[in-house]
Design a protein around this motif. Structure first.
Motif, PDB file in Angstrom:
ATOM      1  N   ILE A 299       0.839  -1.197   0.000  1.00 22.11           N
ATOM      2  CA  ILE A 299       0.000   0.000   0.000  1.00 22.11           C
ATOM      3  C   ILE A 299       0.876   1.249   0.000  1.00 22.11           C
ATOM      4  O   ILE A 299       1.705   1.443   0.892  1.00 22.11           O
ATOM      5  CB  ILE A 299      -0.946  -0.003   1.220  1.00 22.11           C
ATOM      6  N   HIS A 300       0.701   2.078  -1.002  1.00 25.63           N
ATOM      7  CA  HIS A 300       1.474   3.316  -1.119  1.00 25.63           C
ATOM      8  C   HIS A 300       0.697   4.534  -0.631  1.00 25.63           C
ATOM      9  O   HIS A 300       1.268   5.594  -0.411  1.00 25.63           O
ATOM     10  CB  HIS A 300       1.905   3.537  -2.564  1.00 25.63           C
ATOM     11  N   THR A 301      -0.605   4.385  -0.481  1.00 28.22           N
ATOM     12  CA  THR A 301      -1.446   5.496  -0.046  1.00 28.22           C
ATOM     13  C   THR A 301      -1.057   5.938   1.359  1.00 28.22           C
ATOM     14  O   THR A 301      -0.984   5.107   2.272  1.00 28.22           O
ATOM     15  CB  THR A 301      -2.926   5.066  -0.026  1.00 28.22           C
ATOM     16  N   PRO A 302      -0.808   7.215   1.576  1.00 26.69           N
ATOM     17  CA  PRO A 302      -0.476   7.683   2.927  1.00 26.69           C
ATOM     18  C   PRO A 302      -1.668   7.533   3.865  1.00 26.69           C
ATOM     19  O   PRO A 302      -2.749   8.065   3.598  1.00 26.69           O
ATOM     20  CB  PRO A 302      -0.127   9.165   2.727  1.00 26.69           C
ATOM     21  N   MET A 303      -1.487   6.778   4.933  1.00 24.71           N
ATOM     22  CA  MET A 303      -2.534   6.626   5.934  1.00 24.71           C
ATOM     23  C   MET A 303      -1.909   6.118   7.227  1.00 24.71           C
ATOM     24  O   MET A 303      -0.728   5.763   7.260  1.00 24.71           O
ATOM     25  CB  MET A 303      -3.636   5.686   5.447  1.00 24.71           C
ATOM     26  N   VAL A 355      -6.054  -5.888   7.759  1.00 22.88           N
ATOM     27  CA  VAL A 355      -5.571  -5.727   6.382  1.00 22.88           C
ATOM     28  C   VAL A 355      -6.721  -5.345   5.465  1.00 22.88           C
ATOM     29  O   VAL A 355      -6.602  -4.433   4.629  1.00 22.88           O
ATOM     30  CB  VAL A 355      -4.885  -7.019   5.887  1.00 22.88           C
ATOM     31  N   GLU A 356      -7.852  -6.006   5.630  1.00 18.43           N
ATOM     32  CA  GLU A 356      -9.030  -5.709   4.809  1.00 18.43           C
ATOM     33  C   GLU A 356      -9.501  -4.271   5.029  1.00 18.43           C
ATOM     34  O   GLU A 356      -9.815  -3.544   4.068  1.00 18.43           O
ATOM     35  CB  GLU A 356     -10.149  -6.688   5.153  1.00 18.43           C
ATOM     36  N   LEU A 357      -9.534  -3.831   6.289  1.00 16.72           N
ATOM     37  CA  LEU A 357      -9.975  -2.468   6.591  1.00 16.72           C
ATOM     38  C   LEU A 357      -9.014  -1.426   6.028  1.00 16.72           C
ATOM     39  O   LEU A 357      -9.436  -0.401   5.498  1.00 16.72           O
ATOM     40  CB  LEU A 357     -10.095  -2.282   8.115  1.00 16.72           C
ATOM     41  N   VAL A 358      -7.725  -1.690   6.148  1.00 19.41           N
ATOM     42  CA  VAL A 358      -6.724  -0.747   5.644  1.00 19.41           C
ATOM     43  C   VAL A 358      -6.807  -0.652   4.125  1.00 19.41           C
ATOM     44  O   VAL A 358      -6.756   0.447   3.553  1.00 19.41           O
ATOM     45  CB  VAL A 358      -5.314  -1.151   6.107  1.00 19.41           C
ATOM     46  N   GLU A 359      -6.923  -1.784   3.467  1.00 20.00           N
ATOM     47  CA  GLU A 359      -7.039  -1.768   2.004  1.00 20.00           C
ATOM     48  C   GLU A 359      -8.294  -1.003   1.569  1.00 20.00           C
ATOM     49  O   GLU A 359      -8.256  -0.234   0.598  1.00 20.00           O
ATOM     50  CB  GLU A 359      -7.061  -3.192   1.465  1.00 20.00           C
ATOM     51  N   LYS A 360      -9.373  -1.215   2.285  1.00 19.44           N
ATOM     52  CA  LYS A 360     -10.620  -0.507   1.967  1.00 19.44           C
ATOM     53  C   LYS A 360     -10.462   0.989   2.171  1.00 19.44           C
ATOM     54  O   LYS A 360     -10.877   1.795   1.326  1.00 19.44           O
ATOM     55  CB  LYS A 360     -11.754  -1.034   2.838  1.00 19.44           C
ATOM     56  N   ARG A 361      -9.843   1.365   3.292  1.00 19.42           N
ATOM     57  CA  ARG A 361      -9.648   2.792   3.578  1.00 19.42           C
ATOM     58  C   ARG A 361      -8.702   3.432   2.564  1.00 19.42           C
ATOM     59  O   ARG A 361      -8.928   4.561   2.124  1.00 19.42           O
ATOM     60  CB  ARG A 361      -9.092   2.960   4.997  1.00 19.42           C
ATOM     61  N   ALA A 362      -7.661   2.716   2.158  1.00 18.13           N
ATOM     62  CA  ALA A 362      -6.729   3.226   1.143  1.00 18.13           C
ATOM     63  C   ALA A 362      -7.454   3.479  -0.172  1.00 18.13           C
ATOM     64  O   ALA A 362      -7.238   4.502  -0.835  1.00 18.13           O
ATOM     65  CB  ALA A 362      -5.575   2.251   0.941  1.00 18.13           C
ATOM     66  N   ALA A 363      -8.336   2.554  -0.553  1.00 16.91           N
ATOM     67  CA  ALA A 363      -9.107   2.725  -1.793  1.00 16.91           C
ATOM     68  C   ALA A 363     -10.009   3.945  -1.698  1.00 16.91           C
ATOM     69  O   ALA A 363     -10.175   4.693  -2.676  1.00 16.91           O
ATOM     70  CB  ALA A 363      -9.919   1.467  -2.068  1.00 16.91           C
ATOM     71  N   GLU A 364     -10.617   4.160  -0.521  1.00 14.58           N
ATOM     72  CA  GLU A 364     -11.480   5.326  -0.337  1.00 14.58           C
ATOM     73  C   GLU A 364     -10.691   6.624  -0.454  1.00 14.58           C
ATOM     74  O   GLU A 364     -11.144   7.591  -1.082  1.00 14.58           O
ATOM     75  CB  GLU A 364     -12.162   5.253   1.033  1.00 14.58           C
ATOM     76  N   ILE A 365      -9.497   6.640   0.142  1.00  8.73           N
ATOM     77  CA  ILE A 365      -8.646   7.837   0.080  1.00  8.73           C
ATOM     78  C   ILE A 365      -8.240   8.127  -1.357  1.00  8.73           C
ATOM     79  O   ILE A 365      -8.278   9.274  -1.814  1.00  8.73           O
ATOM     80  CB  ILE A 365      -7.401   7.666   0.981  1.00  8.73           C
TER      81      ILE A 365
END
Length: 377
Positions: A299-303, A355-365
């Motif tokens: 995941i490259h999205t800053p979070m 992991v599922e929550l982080v991936e979901k949040r990254a996609a939202e961002i």
């Protein structure tokens, strides 16, 4: 500068430097601080070198330096440059002709050391090659290879000698109407390096490349680099950085980004806030964080993600993160989303769930950022 109107004590006023280009990467001015590393493969082994460059780029490297000690390596450089996803800096020592060959091979930047490159005439030839082929130059002053006359003048490597060496080389470049350069004044001694960097920052507006040279192994080198580079970056000095470790170049990139992230100067990937663990922990924090670091590396999205073992600090830390998990009792803990309690989760399935929550949040961002960009066009 970084600007936080709510928490002004987090502001960093970056030194004003002029901007140059290293290939397609802007360096200096208001450009993001670039992260650099260096390959340690045999440059003549094109496949191995390109693979290492690619791995470094995947980890976030903006620029990669490659050693070119002989004619065979500068010949190989042409293929490496062609296949590289990021600009390539050719590392030059002693043989000025290697710099000319590297420029011809397509290097984006030539790193030359004024202490061992030779006469001014040889430097002029390097400058001509850089001009002809659109290269920038890094003046790489190193405490371990200062010019003989400066060692005689000052008695030992010192900040004044390093700054004088750098300014002498700047003069040669500017006398030849060459201004696409950055400079570094590296030492393995943190105090010497920091003092030299403060001196050169006051003496020129050139972009500055930061590094604590020969910092050591992964642990000791990371600590020395964090102390030295962190001090300078906090003072607003630095336009590119390299963490020099006796370790995989990918680790250098990771440490470099973590230093920048800790100061709010670059943001990439998941910033995990976790406790050191103690007898209060409701789950194995250390093991969990190690697994999450590996599983979230893509995941490259800053979070931000908080993983806290108990309720002492867990809820407070979760208030400031995108996703959080705080250990509780009876084999389960509390999940936080956007700083708010959301639901309970059993420890057995927590890693997969996080992991599922982080991936979901990254996609939202990412989706929100894309929509904002589209609306602005």
């Amino acid at each position: 500068m970084t600007h936080n109107p709510i928490r002004p004590w987090r502001d960093i006023e970056r030194r004003k430097s002029r901007q140059i280009m290293v290939g397609n990467v802007p360096v200096g001015g208001d450009a993001p601080i670039a992260v650099q590393t260096m390959t340690n493969t045999d440059t003549c082994d094109v496949a191995a070198t390109v693979a290492q460059v690619q791995a470094a780029a995947d980890a976030g490297a903006d620029i990669v330096r490659v050693s070119t000690p002989d004619e065979a390596s500068t010949k190989a450089l042409r293929d490496i440059v062609r296949e590289s996803p990021v600009p390539i800096v050719a590392d030059i020592h002693f043989h000025y002709k290697r710099a000319i060959e590297a420029a011809e091979a397509g290097a984006a930047c030539l790193r030359i050391n004024p202490g061992n490159i030779g006469s001014e005439e040889r430097v002029r030839e390097v400058i001509r090659a850089a001009k002809d082929h659109g290269c920038s130059i890094r003046i790489g002053v190193n405490a371990g290879s200062l010019e003989k006359h400066l060692l005689e003048k000052y008695g030992e490597p010192c900040p004044e000698a390093m700054v004088e060496s750098g300014l002498d080389h700047i003069r040669i470049l500017e006398d030849n109407d060459f201004h696409e350069y950055k400079i570094s004044v590296k030492a393995s001694d943190v105090f010497l390096a920091a003092a030299a960097y403060h001196g050169i920052a006051d003496a020129t507006d050139a972009p500055i490349h930061l590094g604590i040279t020969e910092a050591g192994g992964f642990v000791s080198g990371t600590i020395k680099s964090a102390v030295g580079l962190g001090n300078l970056l906090w003072a607003g000095i630095g336009d590119t950085i390299r963490v020099s470790l006796s370790a995989d170049p990918v680790e250098e990139v990771k440490v470099g980004f973590e230093i920048l992230k800790s100061l709010g100067l670059r943001h990439r990937g998941v910033n995990i806030i976790s406790c050191p663990s103690c007898a209060r922990q409701g789950f194995d924090v250390i093991k969990t964080v190690a697994i999450l670091e590996e599983r979230l590396a893509h995941i490259h999205t800053p979070m931000s993600l908080s993983i806290i073992g108990c309720v002492v600090n867990g809820p407070g830390e979760a208030l400031m993160t995108d996703v959080g998990f705080t250990g509780g009792g009876a084999g389960s803990g509390m999940v936080y989303v956007a700083g708010k309690q959301d639901h309970k989760q059993d420890n057995a399935g927590m890693v997969d769930h996080i992991v599922e929550l982080v991936e979901k949040r990254a996609a939202e961002i990412e989706a929100a950022a894309a929509a904002e960009s589209e609306a602005a066009e």
